[in-house]
Design an enzyme around this catalytic site. Sequence first.
Site, PDB file in Angstrom:
ATOM      1  CG  ASP A  67       1.124 -20.044   1.201  1.00 24.11           C
ATOM      2  OD1 ASP A  67       1.792 -19.982   2.256  1.00 24.11           O
ATOM      3  OD2 ASP A  67       1.579 -20.528   0.140  1.00 24.11           O
ATOM      4  CG  ASP A 112      -7.320  -6.068   2.845  1.00 17.97           C
ATOM      5  OD1 ASP A 112      -8.335  -5.785   3.511  1.00 17.97           O
ATOM      6  OD2 ASP A 112      -7.309  -6.108   1.604  1.00 17.97           O
ATOM      7  CE1 TYR A 135      -2.913  -3.240   1.062  1.00 21.90           C
ATOM      8  CE2 TYR A 135      -4.452  -1.415   1.162  1.00 21.90           C
ATOM      9  CZ  TYR A 135      -4.204  -2.771   1.090  1.00 21.90           C
ATOM     10  OH  TYR A 135      -5.257  -3.651   1.058  1.00 21.90           O
ATOM     11  CE  LYS A 179       4.283 -17.355  -0.945  1.00 18.67           C
ATOM     12  NZ  LYS A 179       3.671 -18.680  -0.851  1.00 18.67           N
ATOM     13  CG  ASP A 222     -12.363  -9.352   4.037  1.00 17.25           C
ATOM     14  OD1 ASP A 222     -12.170  -8.516   4.937  1.00 17.25           O
ATOM     15  OD2 ASP A 222     -12.980  -9.088   2.985  1.00 17.25           O
TER      16      ASP A 222
HETATM   17  C1  IPM Z   1     -10.087  -2.712   4.579  1.00 22.79           C
HETATM   18  C2  IPM Z   1     -10.340  -2.389   3.114  1.00 22.79           C
HETATM   19  C3  IPM Z   1      -9.372  -1.336   2.611  1.00 22.79           C
HETATM   20  C4  IPM Z   1      -7.977  -1.932   2.678  1.00 22.79           C
HETATM   21  C5  IPM Z   1      -9.642  -0.834   1.189  1.00 22.79           C
HETATM   22  C6  IPM Z   1     -11.050  -0.389   0.992  1.00 22.79           C
HETATM   23  C7  IPM Z   1      -8.730   0.289   0.830  1.00 22.79           C
HETATM   24  O1  IPM Z   1     -10.332  -3.540   2.347  1.00 22.79           O
HETATM   25  O2  IPM Z   1     -10.108  -1.785   5.412  1.00 22.79           O
HETATM   26  O3  IPM Z   1      -9.917  -3.878   4.910  1.00 22.79           O
HETATM   27  O4  IPM Z   1      -7.535  -2.601   1.742  1.00 22.79           O
HETATM   28  O5  IPM Z   1      -7.339  -1.725   3.696  1.00 22.79           O
HETATM   29 MN    MN Z   2     -10.298  -5.364   3.546  1.00 21.55          MN
END
Ligand code: IPM
Ligand code: MN
Length: 324
Positions: free
Chosen positions: A190, A214, A115, A159, A218
């Site tokens: 992974d 990130d 990022y 990684k 999820d």
């Molecule tokens: C998160 C989101 C953000 C990220 C995006 C929307 C920029 O996915 O906060 O997890 O990648 O950090």
């Molecule tokens: Mn995210």
Amino acid sequence: MKKVAVAEGDGIGHEVIPVARRVLEVLHPEYEFFNVELGYGRWEKTGCPCNDHEIAALKDADAVLFGAVTTPPMKDYQSVVLRIRKALDLYANLRPVKGDGFDIMIVRENTEGLYSGIEEIAVDRATTLRVVTRKGTERIAKAAIRLAKTRRLLTVGHKANVIKSDVFFRDICLAEAKAAGVPFNEKFIDALALDLLQHPQAYDVVVTTNIFGDILSDVASYLVGGLGLIPSANIGDRFALFEPVHGSAPDIAGRNIANPVAAVRSAAMMLEYFDDADGAHLIEQAIRQTLAAGTRTADLGGTAGTREFGEAVIREICRRKKAP
Ligand code: IPM
Ligand code: MN
Ligand code: NAD
């Protein structure tokens, strides 16, 4: 007295954040709240998603309650949330995932890695520079170690078998952990992602680089019923911002069906940051009781709307406040 900036952002941010704000207002009527408009909706109206004035307003608060912003995949549109994380130097993104028999804290480096924003799109090639600095790695390692000291284990996710900047990240994290005397191990990201789903109880604090954190958060939300449930804290040395891990969910926005739990838990993380552990605990108990009583939003198989679920949680908080 605390000053809280409220940035609903876009999409379901407009639905889940009012619930989280109401919870804070009920527990802390003395707090001062002010709205900050930013995001894709603002860009559509004004041509600017967030300017220096909004950044200054966020910095003026003791903490920010943030919803989510829509980031269209356009070449020259910069994600507002990334801009804020960098501008406020919110380097530690804490993403807790708690369920039956496991309590995982993902500590995501939040300002660099893939990022970096150093990118170039040419005709035949596009590049993004993955930047991992010593300063950035030491401070995220130290933040994770501070947490691990009161818990049981630090796992470094990386990684390093392929990416040299991850050899750098890994070596610094392991050296810091060794020096601090906290129990630690390491795993390739992974394999870690799968193992986390298969053996969540084997994990405690997991520190990793920006994009891996990130994705991992999820993925880990699967353990507890999805993205509607997990909150986050973005912490720096001077500022703090609290937001659900999920995004603006345009597919369900405007229908009063989004799950506000992640947003309300983010408000609870704000209270912990303000040293109100009792308030944070009360919120969590009220959420659990409401879910256990069968009041659930559609993502969890229920029929309650966002507002109705929020009202049920607030009723439970008020009941518990009166009769502790
Ligand atoms: C998160 C989101 C953000 C990220 C995006 C929307 C920029 O996915 O906060 O997890 O990648 O950090
Ligand atoms: Mn995210
Ligand atoms: P998303 O998290 O918005 O949604 C992914 C899926 O989860 C969708 O099917 C959505 O309906 C569901 N979901 C998410 N939150 C939910 C909730 N509270 N209750 C019930 N279901 C929920 O991710 P996406 O669809 O990949 O991204 C949508 C937009 O959000 C994009 O523009 C993305 O860039 C942005 N985004 C912003 C942030 C942020 O501001 N911090 C975080 C993630 C994504």
